[in-house]
Design an enzyme around this catalytic site. Structure first.
Site, PDB file in Angstrom:
ATOM      1  N   HIS A  18       4.219   2.676   4.729  1.00  0.00           N
ATOM      2  CA  HIS A  18       3.372   0.700   4.221  1.00  0.00           C
ATOM      3  C   HIS A  18       3.737  -0.655   3.177  1.00  0.00           C
ATOM      4  O   HIS A  18       4.913   0.254   2.254  1.00  0.00           O
ATOM      5  CB  HIS A  18       2.276   1.277   3.422  1.00  0.00           C
ATOM      6  CG  HIS A  18       1.207   1.912   4.695  1.00  0.00           C
ATOM      7  ND1 HIS A  18       0.270   0.986   4.508  1.00  0.00           N
ATOM      8  CD2 HIS A  18       0.774   3.516   4.612  1.00  0.00           C
ATOM      9  CE1 HIS A  18      -0.714   1.887   5.914  1.00  0.00           C
ATOM     10  NE2 HIS A  18      -0.268   3.368   5.283  1.00  0.00           N
ATOM     11  N   ASP A  20       3.988  -2.620   1.624  1.00  0.00           N
ATOM     12  CA  ASP A  20       3.699  -2.918   0.375  1.00  0.00           C
ATOM     13  C   ASP A  20       3.052  -2.081  -0.839  1.00  0.00           C
ATOM     14  O   ASP A  20       2.725  -2.484  -1.571  1.00  0.00           O
ATOM     15  CB  ASP A  20       1.995  -3.733   0.684  1.00  0.00           C
ATOM     16  CG  ASP A  20       0.788  -2.664   1.402  1.00  0.00           C
ATOM     17  OD1 ASP A  20       1.129  -2.016   2.187  1.00  0.00           O
ATOM     18  OD2 ASP A  20      -0.830  -3.326   1.377  1.00  0.00           O
ATOM     19  N   GLY A 174      -7.927   1.392   6.009  1.00  0.00           N
ATOM     20  CA  GLY A 174      -8.737   0.785   5.437  1.00  0.00           C
ATOM     21  C   GLY A 174      -9.577   1.897   5.011  1.00  0.00           C
ATOM     22  O   GLY A 174      -9.062   2.923   6.160  1.00  0.00           O
ATOM     23  N   HIS A 201      -4.710   5.199  11.548  1.00  0.00           N
ATOM     24  CA  HIS A 201      -5.705   6.434   9.921  1.00  0.00           C
ATOM     25  C   HIS A 201      -6.409   6.732   9.961  1.00  0.00           C
ATOM     26  O   HIS A 201      -7.972   6.378  10.597  1.00  0.00           O
ATOM     27  CB  HIS A 201      -5.996   5.277   8.946  1.00  0.00           C
ATOM     28  CG  HIS A 201      -4.518   4.995   8.076  1.00  0.00           C
ATOM     29  ND1 HIS A 201      -3.059   4.213   8.785  1.00  0.00           N
ATOM     30  CD2 HIS A 201      -3.423   5.543   6.958  1.00  0.00           C
ATOM     31  CE1 HIS A 201      -2.758   3.887   8.197  1.00  0.00           C
ATOM     32  NE2 HIS A 201      -2.355   4.878   6.965  1.00  0.00           N
ATOM     33  N   GLU A 204      -7.870  11.283   6.724  1.00  0.00           N
ATOM     34  CA  GLU A 204      -7.700  11.532   5.308  1.00  0.00           C
ATOM     35  C   GLU A 204      -8.564  12.003   4.828  1.00  0.00           C
ATOM     36  O   GLU A 204      -9.037  12.485   4.103  1.00  0.00           O
ATOM     37  CB  GLU A 204      -6.784  10.170   5.012  1.00  0.00           C
ATOM     38  CG  GLU A 204      -6.335  10.380   3.922  1.00  0.00           C
ATOM     39  CD  GLU A 204      -5.783   9.009   3.581  1.00  0.00           C
ATOM     40  OE1 GLU A 204      -4.896   9.036   2.728  1.00  0.00           O
ATOM     41  OE2 GLU A 204      -5.310   7.869   4.474  1.00  0.00           O
ATOM     42  N   ASP A 293       4.511   7.657   2.945  1.00  0.00           N
ATOM     43  CA  ASP A 293       2.965   6.741   2.867  1.00  0.00           C
ATOM     44  C   ASP A 293       3.122   5.568   1.959  1.00  0.00           C
ATOM     45  O   ASP A 293       3.391   4.512   2.779  1.00  0.00           O
ATOM     46  CB  ASP A 293       2.234   7.636   2.237  1.00  0.00           C
ATOM     47  CG  ASP A 293       0.321   6.196   3.063  1.00  0.00           C
ATOM     48  OD1 ASP A 293       0.501   6.097   3.243  1.00  0.00           O
ATOM     49  OD2 ASP A 293      -0.331   7.680   2.121  1.00  0.00           O
TER      50      ASP A 293
END
Length: 360
Positions: A18, A20, A174, A201, A204, A293
């Site tokens: 990611h 960010d 999210g 995703h 998880e 990640d």
């Protein structure tokens, strides 16, 4: 015996990173001061400790809290380009030879940029990084599960629109709880109709149902995380005695799963490295590979992830090569480009390392 020096030098492939979640601490401080933005601390050591405390304490809430401070400095073209360039630089230092970075453009429009400007700025930084390091990349655009289906569709259309400029796939990220992927079916159908790529995703923080929906309803080509797939298996020790229909389907179809050891332990998705299902998946021939990640929040990188895996799961150099090739086979670039990287870069460098270390 595989050594840390070998792991540092082997060619690597990163498919779940990611943008960010990987900023340099120094960059966060500098950009925050330039734009007069608040921070928990302006001391580099204190700030780093603040960012990684969620992972250290296995607190998902604290882990997620940190993203507000990376996202707030990624709201201008200049800042977005810099962050993207530095991400490529940092990955190249680990000898990552191909990387797919992902981010949610919608989170970077708080100061007036439109979605196209956001994506163009990130691609400019990635292109500059590629020119400086030689690292090849693909960009994945994420929609957020809590957004409206109309907004998710807009991000899907954006991804396809940039498919000839470096965007290689569409993702949805999210909170899995209360936000099933099938809610955004129109976006996924649009992607599939355009012969484009999907990673989701799933599995998880929520169970097998999330993975099933991602694959069978939404058409995912890869699964991000997927650790909860063990709930569809009968396992004793490190052996799988029986597979459920979904896990058997994933194994038979060679569905890739993006495994993130430190992130999963740090967010509480799994209890410990020892109880992470990666080793079970790998040793039973699932197509799995290692990813970082969020390099900042999890205080990790691919070198650390491979080092942990080698120590915890007794991996050999040949295992690490296989895992890396698993990743490259699963990349969202065209077949001939994948084959070229596998044979001209990855296999070549591994052969040279085996010769140097006299490994048969």
């Amino acid at each position: 015996m595989i050594t840390k020096d070998m792991i540092k030098r082997v060619p690597k492939v990163e498919l779940h990173d990611h943008l960010d979640g990987g900023l340099r601490i120094e960059t966060i401080i500098e950009l925050s001061e330039k734009d007069n933005l608040p921070l928990p601390s302006h001391d580099p050591v204190e700030l780093k400790n603040w960012f990684i405390r969620g992972c250290m304490q296995k607190s998902l809430a604290l882990y997620l809290e940190t993203f507000q401070y990376t996202i707030q400095v990624m709201q201008t073209k200049e800042n977005l380009e810099r962050v993207a360039f530095e991400a490529i630089e940092d990955l190249a230092k680990e000898n990552v030879v191909y990387a797919e970075l992902r981010f949610a453009p919608d989170l970077h429009t708080q100061r007036g940029l439109n979605l196209e400007e956001v994506v163009n700025a990130v691609l400019a930084g990635l292109d500059r990084g590629k020119a400086a390091t030689g690292l090849q990349y693909g960009l994945i655009l994420c929609a957020m599960r809590n957004e409206s289906p109309a907004r998710t569709l807009e991000i899907a259309e954006l991804a396809v629109a940039f498919s000839d400029r470096g965007v290689v796939a569409f993702d949805i990220a999210g909170d899995e709880y209360g936000h099933p992927p099938k809610k955004h079916l129109e976006a996924f159908q649009y992607i599939r109709n355009k012969n484009f790529n999907i990673t989701i995703h799933a599995g998880e923080a929520f169970g097998v149902e999330s993975i099933w929906q991602a694959i069978q309803i939404c058409g995912a080509h890869r699964i991000g995380h997927g650790v909860r797939l063990v709930e569809d298996m009968h396992i004793e020790g490190s052996s799988i005695l029986k597979l459920g229909s979904l896990s058997q389907f994933i194994l038979d179809r060679r569905m890739p799963m993006e495994m993130c050891l430190t992130s999963n332990v740090g967010t509480g998705a799994v209890e410990s490295y020892e109880k992470h299902p990666f080793a079970i998946f790998y040793k039973n021939n699932f197509r799995v590979f290692l990813c970082s990640d969020n390099r900042l929040m999890s205080d990790t990188n691919l070198t650390k992830e491979f080092t942990i895996a080698a120590e915890k799961y007794n991996l050999t150099l040949r295992d690490i090569e296989k895992i890396t090739i698993n990743a490259m086979k699963s990349a969202f670039i065209h077949h001939n480009a994948k084959i070229a990287i596998i044979y001209d870069v990855i296999k070549k460098q591994y052969a040279e390392l085996r010769k140097e270390y006299s490994i048969d």
